[in-house]
Design a protein around this motif. Sequence first.
Motif, PDB file in Angstrom:
ATOM      1  N   TRP A  36       1.000  -1.227  -0.130  1.00 20.40           N
ATOM      2  CA  TRP A  36       0.084   0.057   0.034  1.00 20.40           C
ATOM      3  C   TRP A  36       0.977   1.421  -0.037  1.00 20.40           C
ATOM      4  O   TRP A  36       0.692   2.154  -0.737  1.00 20.40           O
ATOM      5  N   LEU A  37       1.859   1.526   0.777  1.00 17.51           N
ATOM      6  CA  LEU A  37       2.707   2.446   0.963  1.00 17.51           C
ATOM      7  C   LEU A  37       3.355   2.533  -0.377  1.00 17.51           C
ATOM      8  O   LEU A  37       3.341   3.836  -0.838  1.00 17.51           O
ATOM      9  N   LEU A  38       3.902   1.713  -1.053  1.00 11.79           N
ATOM     10  CA  LEU A  38       4.703   1.577  -2.516  1.00 11.79           C
ATOM     11  C   LEU A  38       3.708   1.896  -3.376  1.00 11.79           C
ATOM     12  O   LEU A  38       4.292   2.498  -4.611  1.00 11.79           O
ATOM     13  N   SER A  39       2.435   2.046  -3.363  1.00 12.10           N
ATOM     14  CA  SER A  39       1.372   2.383  -4.191  1.00 12.10           C
ATOM     15  C   SER A  39       1.379   3.772  -4.507  1.00 12.10           C
ATOM     16  O   SER A  39       0.693   4.164  -5.616  1.00 12.10           O
ATOM     17  N   THR A  40       2.154   4.539  -3.691  1.00 12.45           N
ATOM     18  CA  THR A  40       2.345   5.883  -4.028  1.00 12.45           C
ATOM     19  C   THR A  40       3.153   6.257  -5.347  1.00 12.45           C
ATOM     20  O   THR A  40       3.424   7.480  -5.869  1.00 12.45           O
ATOM     21  N   LEU A  41       4.000   5.080  -5.585  1.00 13.31           N
ATOM     22  CA  LEU A  41       5.121   5.339  -6.631  1.00 13.31           C
ATOM     23  C   LEU A  41       4.663   4.674  -7.848  1.00 13.31           C
ATOM     24  O   LEU A  41       3.933   3.785  -7.935  1.00 13.31           O
ATOM     25  N   HIS A  42       4.903   4.821  -8.861  1.00  9.97           N
ATOM     26  CA  HIS A  42       5.124   4.361 -10.269  1.00  9.97           C
ATOM     27  C   HIS A  42       5.990   3.083 -10.219  1.00  9.97           C
ATOM     28  O   HIS A  42       6.939   2.796  -9.438  1.00  9.97           O
ATOM     29  N   ASP A  43       5.942   2.302 -11.065  1.00  3.96           N
ATOM     30  CA  ASP A  43       6.661   0.855 -11.037  1.00  3.96           C
ATOM     31  C   ASP A  43       8.158   1.034 -10.808  1.00  3.96           C
ATOM     32  O   ASP A  43       8.552   0.219  -9.978  1.00  3.96           O
ATOM     33  N   GLN A  44       8.655   1.761 -11.614  1.00  2.00           N
ATOM     34  CA  GLN A  44      10.225   2.030 -11.411  1.00  2.00           C
ATOM     35  C   GLN A  44      10.676   2.451  -9.844  1.00  2.00           C
ATOM     36  O   GLN A  44      11.548   2.210  -9.368  1.00  2.00           O
ATOM     37  N   GLY A  45       9.904   3.488  -9.527  1.00  2.00           N
ATOM     38  CA  GLY A  45       9.950   3.951  -8.175  1.00  2.00           C
ATOM     39  C   GLY A  45       9.768   2.996  -7.020  1.00  2.00           C
ATOM     40  O   GLY A  45      10.404   2.960  -6.256  1.00  2.00           O
ATOM     41  N   ARG A  46       8.806   2.001  -7.378  1.00  2.00           N
ATOM     42  CA  ARG A  46       8.777   0.866  -6.317  1.00  2.00           C
ATOM     43  C   ARG A  46       9.991   0.110  -6.115  1.00  2.00           C
ATOM     44  O   ARG A  46      10.250  -0.184  -5.086  1.00  2.00           O
ATOM     45  N   ASP A  47      10.617  -0.216  -7.469  1.00  2.00           N
ATOM     46  CA  ASP A  47      11.603  -1.034  -7.390  1.00  2.00           C
ATOM     47  C   ASP A  47      12.975  -0.236  -6.527  1.00  2.00           C
ATOM     48  O   ASP A  47      13.769  -0.879  -5.611  1.00  2.00           O
ATOM     49  N   ARG A  48      12.945   0.996  -6.789  1.00  2.00           N
ATOM     50  CA  ARG A  48      14.183   1.885  -6.283  1.00  2.00           C
ATOM     51  C   ARG A  48      13.661   1.814  -4.682  1.00  2.00           C
ATOM     52  O   ARG A  48      14.659   1.882  -3.791  1.00  2.00           O
ATOM     53  N   ALA A  49      12.538   2.103  -4.440  1.00  2.00           N
ATOM     54  CA  ALA A  49      12.082   2.136  -2.960  1.00  2.00           C
ATOM     55  C   ALA A  49      12.408   0.967  -2.187  1.00  2.00           C
ATOM     56  O   ALA A  49      13.025   1.006  -0.984  1.00  2.00           O
ATOM     57  N   ARG A  50      12.124  -0.336  -2.937  1.00  2.00           N
ATOM     58  CA  ARG A  50      12.531  -1.461  -2.108  1.00  2.00           C
ATOM     59  C   ARG A  50      13.982  -1.766  -1.918  1.00  2.00           C
ATOM     60  O   ARG A  50      14.457  -2.062  -1.067  1.00  2.00           O
ATOM     61  N   MET A  51      14.675  -1.360  -2.898  1.00  2.00           N
ATOM     62  CA  MET A  51      16.115  -1.357  -2.985  1.00  2.00           C
ATOM     63  C   MET A  51      16.729  -0.326  -1.810  1.00  2.00           C
ATOM     64  O   MET A  51      17.459  -0.908  -0.986  1.00  2.00           O
ATOM     65  N   GLU A  52      16.082   0.848  -1.743  1.00  2.00           N
ATOM     66  CA  GLU A  52      16.512   1.591  -0.599  1.00  2.00           C
ATOM     67  C   GLU A  52      16.134   1.172   0.978  1.00  2.00           C
ATOM     68  O   GLU A  52      16.946   1.298   1.632  1.00  2.00           O
ATOM     69  N   TRP A  53      14.972   0.415   0.933  1.00  2.00           N
ATOM     70  CA  TRP A  53      14.575  -0.003   2.126  1.00  2.00           C
ATOM     71  C   TRP A  53      15.721  -1.204   2.426  1.00  2.00           C
ATOM     72  O   TRP A  53      15.896  -1.405   3.804  1.00  2.00           O
TER      73      TRP A  53
END
Length: 197
Positions: A31-48
């Motif tokens: 749900w939190l990652l749904s604030t981002l587009h697909d590429q942004g989700r991958d980046r966010a997961r990597m940063e986490w």
Amino acid sequence: MDRDRVLRPVETGPGLLVRSTADRQRAVEHWLLSTLHDQGRDRARMEWQQHGVTLLPLGTLFSAVRLPQRLVLAVASGDGPSAEVDAFLGEALGGGPVICDPGGRRYYALVPASMPTTWHQTADDWRVGDVECLGRDTYLGVPRVDHTEFDRRTYASYWSVPMPSMATLCAPLAIARLIAAGQHELALQDPDEESPA
């Protein structure tokens, strides 16, 4: 263990299902990652994974109210981030999610996305006390959903009150009450300090 595997819910009684903590955390993360587009989700997961925190945009699914640590501690009767302060916030805010940034000496209560607009006048009054209602065009450092305890070694951001399930947010009225109580306590502690109207 396969991170993407979802465990089947356990039935605890007629019509009552209980999901595992891992399943709830995965749902909140999604749900939190749904604030981002697909590429942004991958980046966010990597940063986490690498840093334990990622920046998420505010104002779409949720916004945040930034609370100075001194205001929170004034009502929680604490002297810094702790399990007791976290428990107090959980109770005071009805279990709504709160992020603690120990290094910045701030707490961020996650609220409905509309709060910066619907509570605009009140939020303007709060600024005197260094409280800020953050919405569109703002990003918030959000820790991994499993970072739920204060680490005295790293002072890393963590979920002071974890999001119990996706889309569960703090009620604006509960936030307003906490801020009013904190401002009152701070005024009692330092009567010479100018308090907001």
